[in-house]
Structure formats: structure tokens, C-alpha cells
Motif scaffolding. Structure first.
Motif, mmCIF file in Angstrom:
data_model
loop_
_atom_site.group_PDB
_atom_site.id
_atom_site.type_symbol
_atom_site.label_atom_id
_atom_site.label_comp_id
_atom_site.label_asym_id
_atom_site.label_seq_id
_atom_site.Cartn_x
_atom_site.Cartn_y
_atom_site.Cartn_z
ATOM 1 N N UNK A 58 41.211 37.161 40.023
ATOM 2 C CA UNK A 58 41.315 38.375 39.209
ATOM 3 C C UNK A 58 40.523 38.217 37.913
ATOM 4 N N UNK A 59 40.692 37.057 37.259
ATOM 5 C CA UNK A 59 40.012 36.812 35.984
ATOM 6 C C UNK A 59 38.495 36.803 36.150
ATOM 7 N N UNK A 60 38.020 36.080 37.152
ATOM 8 C CA UNK A 60 36.572 35.944 37.355
ATOM 9 C C UNK A 60 35.950 37.280 37.760
ATOM 10 N N UNK A 61 36.576 37.977 38.715
ATOM 11 C CA UNK A 61 36.034 39.257 39.190
ATOM 12 C C UNK A 61 35.983 40.280 38.065
ATOM 13 N N UNK A 62 37.085 40.390 37.309
ATOM 14 C CA UNK A 62 37.108 41.345 36.192
ATOM 15 C C UNK A 62 36.080 40.979 35.135
ATOM 16 N N UNK A 63 35.908 39.680 34.891
ATOM 17 C CA UNK A 63 34.916 39.243 33.896
ATOM 18 C C UNK A 63 33.508 39.625 34.343
ATOM 19 N N UNK A 64 33.203 39.413 35.620
ATOM 20 C CA UNK A 64 31.880 39.769 36.150
ATOM 21 C C UNK A 64 31.663 41.277 36.054
ATOM 22 N N UNK B 104 35.781 38.118 25.885
ATOM 23 C CA UNK B 104 35.430 36.698 25.935
ATOM 24 C C UNK B 104 36.605 35.815 25.541
ATOM 25 N N UNK B 105 37.287 36.177 24.464
ATOM 26 C CA UNK B 105 38.418 35.372 23.997
ATOM 27 C C UNK B 105 39.559 35.375 24.996
ATOM 28 N N UNK B 106 39.864 36.537 25.541
ATOM 29 C CA UNK B 106 41.029 36.649 26.424
ATOM 30 C C UNK B 106 40.747 36.117 27.826
ATOM 31 N N UNK B 107 39.686 36.599 28.441
ATOM 32 C CA UNK B 107 39.385 36.178 29.805
ATOM 33 C C UNK B 107 38.900 34.740 29.867
ATOM 34 N N UNK B 108 38.339 34.249 28.755
ATOM 35 C CA UNK B 108 37.924 32.844 28.722
ATOM 36 C C UNK B 108 39.086 31.919 28.982
ATOM 37 N N UNK B 109 40.242 32.221 28.368
ATOM 38 C CA UNK B 109 41.450 31.421 28.599
ATOM 39 C C UNK B 109 41.889 31.501 30.050
ATOM 40 N N UNK B 110 41.945 32.714 30.583
ATOM 41 C CA UNK B 110 42.435 32.902 31.956
ATOM 42 C C UNK B 110 41.574 32.154 32.972
ATOM 43 N N UNK B 111 40.266 32.221 32.783
ATOM 44 C CA UNK B 111 39.363 31.527 33.701
ATOM 45 C C UNK B 111 39.529 30.015 33.561
ATOM 46 N N UNK B 112 39.664 29.540 32.312
ATOM 47 C CA UNK B 112 39.790 28.105 32.047
ATOM 48 C C UNK B 112 41.080 27.531 32.648
ATOM 49 N N UNK B 113 42.185 28.245 32.532
ATOM 50 C CA UNK B 113 43.486 27.741 32.974
ATOM 51 C C UNK B 113 43.731 27.962 34.457
ATOM 52 N N UNK B 114 43.406 29.148 34.967
ATOM 53 C CA UNK B 114 43.847 29.532 36.306
ATOM 54 C C UNK B 114 42.769 29.426 37.384
ATOM 55 N N UNK B 115 41.572 29.023 37.024
ATOM 56 C CA UNK B 115 40.512 28.899 38.029
ATOM 57 C C UNK B 115 40.273 27.451 38.433
ATOM 58 N N UNK B 116 41.247 26.607 38.198
ATOM 59 C CA UNK B 116 41.165 25.201 38.595
ATOM 60 C C UNK B 116 42.544 24.716 39.007
ATOM 61 N N UNK B 117 42.618 23.589 39.718
ATOM 62 C CA UNK B 117 43.924 23.048 40.109
ATOM 63 C C UNK B 117 44.784 22.733 38.885
ATOM 64 N N UNK B 118 46.081 22.554 39.108
ATOM 65 C CA UNK B 118 47.034 22.335 38.011
ATOM 66 C C UNK B 118 46.951 20.915 37.467
#
Length: 315
Positions: free
Chosen positions: A210-216, A252-266
Motif C-alpha cells: 500500500x505504501x509503495x504503490x501510493x507513493x509511486x 515524503x515524511x509520512x510515506x517514508x516511514x511506512x516504506x522504511x518500517x513495513x516494506x521489510x521483514x520484522x
């Protein structure tokens, strides 16, 4: 029977311990002061924006309708985590019950995902206003605006229910320390007493996608807008560029966090807590600053609301 056993396993952990940002008392006091100031300013700034938009009829347009939604979300988003963090500063144990943790996680993702969808809708609104100005009032009529608002809140709710359900169904029977100052899915699933590999893939494919698609989509939308602005007159171009720059900063500020946290393993990284601070406390504060300082209409409406009208208006 199997579901009952799983429920029993899950209920073995009644409370979680939040590690917080630091164990140093002086650092905690500094963090408390900083978060308290940020939170108070966030409430004042965003609530003032909502009141101003409601009060001034000149701001009863689609752009400010969505901006009022953004301010409301920012107040709620910050309230989900910051008050608990402020209280925990004075507590040695920093406990949070299992139910409270799940509730916090649900509303955190509800408001975060709704804001992502809202930022995307706001980009579409700017695209229509700048690239198709003659059709703007037809395309972005009030019926469409209300339907878009209902859709983005519904989408955020569905996303949050799905993500929270995946987390709640995991068994928690041992470790109880969450390495952050609030409950979130990546930190919580690491405490589960089972293999969470599939759950992590689902989280990445859900929140991360969701984060990546919306950012694109947002980047493409603003790229089209910038190309369109090359053909406009200088004054209209300046105002539109100012608006787009404000939107891009928030995105950039908001979606940057979402991509950084949720687009990789825990997996935990040293930067996670710093990014989380920006996500929960800084970004909700910056939104009213960005949108008011770069917006002449909003500044004029604020002055009018505060009773400081210009002499020309008084005459």
C-alpha cells in the motif's frame, strides 16, 4: 478445540512491557518535555485548522475539505501513541495490557492507512485543479468528495482489521518486552511463540505494498502536474508550485516511514525508534505548519478568525 488452545496460549501474556526510547532518566525527562510540547502544538495547530475551515466559507472547497480530514487524522494519530508515552515516562515498568496494545495497534494503522489514502486523494484533487481547471468543479463536486472520504476511511478500517487480526491470532506465551514506546505489528509479532514467516510476508504485501504503490502514484501525479505547470503563467505557476511542494513534503515524511518500517521483514534497526518519533509526533505537527505558512488563503482565514482583519477588510 484447536482454536480454544490457541486462545489459551494467546492469553498467557496479559501485559507487555514497552522499552521506550531510553532508560536514562535525564534523557527521559528531555523526551517528555519534547513530546509534550509537540503534542500540545499538534492539537492546537490541527484543531485550529479544522475550526478555521469550518468558520470561513471561502475555504469550503474540496482541497480544504480534505485538509480538514488530514488535520483530524493527525490529531487522532498522535493521540493514539503520545499520551501513553508521556505517562510511561513517569513509570518504571511501562506496562500495557494485551487488549490495550491491540487497541492501540488497531487505531494506529486505521489512521495511518487512512492518511495514506487521503494524501493520494489530495494529489488527485491537485491534479484535476491544475491540469483540468475548467472541469474541476464538475469532477470534484461535493458528492464525489464525500464518496472519496467514505472510501478512504473504509479502506483504512479494512486494512487495520486485517492487520490486527493477523497479529491477535498469534500465540504469545513468553517474551513480553516491546522494543519501542508504542505497540506496532513488526515489534509485536517478534514476541509470538511460533514461526511468523508467513505473517511477515502478508504484512509486507499489505502495508508495504500500500505504501509503495501510493507513493509511486503520488510521485507520478506530481510529475504530471509539474509538466503541466510549465505551460502556465508565472503567478499561477508560483501558487501551484507552493501547494505541490507542501504536499510533497508531507508525503515524503509520512510515506517514508511506512516504506522504511513495513516494506521489510520484522528486523530491528537502530533507526527504527527515530523514524517512529517522526511518524507519531513530528509529522502531525509539521502538517499544520506546512499548510498554513505556505498558503495565503489559510493565513488570511486564520487572521480573520483571530479577529486580526486587515484594514482594507474593515473598511
Amino acid at each position: 478445540m484447536e482454536e480454544a488452545n490457541l486462545l489459551n496460549q494467546t492469553s498467557l501474556v496479559a501485559y507487555f512491557r514497552l522499552r521506550g526510547l531510553s532508560v536514562n532518566q535525564k534523557v527521559q525527562m528531555a523526551v517528555f518535555s519534547m513530546f509534550l510540547i509537540f503534542y500540545v502544538l499538534t492539537l492546537i495547530g490541527n484543531i485550529l485548522i479544522v475550526i478555521t475551515i469550518i468558520y470561513d466559507r471561502r475555504l469550503h472547497t474540496p482541497m480544504y475539505f480534505f485538509l480538514s480530514n488530514l488535520s483530524f487524522i493527525d490529531v487522532c494519530h498522535s493521540t493514539v501513541t503520545v499520551p501513553k508515552m508521556l505517562i510511561d515516562t513517569w513509570s518504571e515498568e511501562k506496562l500495557i495490557s494485551f487488549d490495550a496494545c491491540v487497541t492501540q495497534m488497531f487505531f494506529l494503522h486505521l489512521f495511518a492507512c487512512t492518511e495514506i489514502f487521503l494524501l493520494t486523494v489530495m494529489a488527485y484533487d491537485r491534479y484535476v485543479a491544475i491540469c483540468k481547471p475548467l472541469q474541476y468543479l464538475i469532477v470534484m463536486n461535493w458528492k464525489v468528495c464525500v464518496l472519496l472520504a467514505v472510501a478512504l476511511w473504509t479502506g483504512g478500517t479494512i486494512h487495520s482489521i486485517a492487520l490486527t487480526s493477523l497479529t491477535v491470532k498469534l500465540p504469545y506465551c513468553g517474551p513480553d518486552e516491546i522494543d519501542n514506546f508504542f505497540c506496532d505489528v513488526p515489534q509485536m509479532i517478534k514476541l509470538a511463540c511460533t514461526d511468523t514467516h508467513i505473517i511477515e510476508i502478508l504484512i509486507v504485501s499489505n502495508s508495504g505494498l500500500i505504501s509503495v504503490v501510493c507513493f509511486v502514484v503520488l510521485v507520478v501525479s506530481y510529475a504530471v502536474i509539474l509538466v503541466s505547470l510549465r505551460q502556465q503563467i508565472s503567478e499561477g505557476r508560483r501558487k501551484a508550485l507552493s501547494t505541490c511542494a507542501a504536499h510533497l513534503t508531507v508525503v515524503t515524511l509520512f510515506l517514508g516511514h511506512c516504506i522504511f518500517i513495513y516494506s521489510r521483514p520484522s528486523t530491528s534497526l537502530p533507526e527504527d525508534k527515530v523514524v517512529s518519533v517522526f511518524f507519531t509526533a513530528v509529522t502531525p505537527l509539521l502538517n499544520p505548519i506546512i499548510y498554513t505558512l505556505r498558503n495565503e488563503d489559510m493565513k488570511s482565514a486564520l487572521n480573520k478568525l483571530m479577529g486580526r482583519k486587515d484594514r482594507k477588510e474593515e473598511k
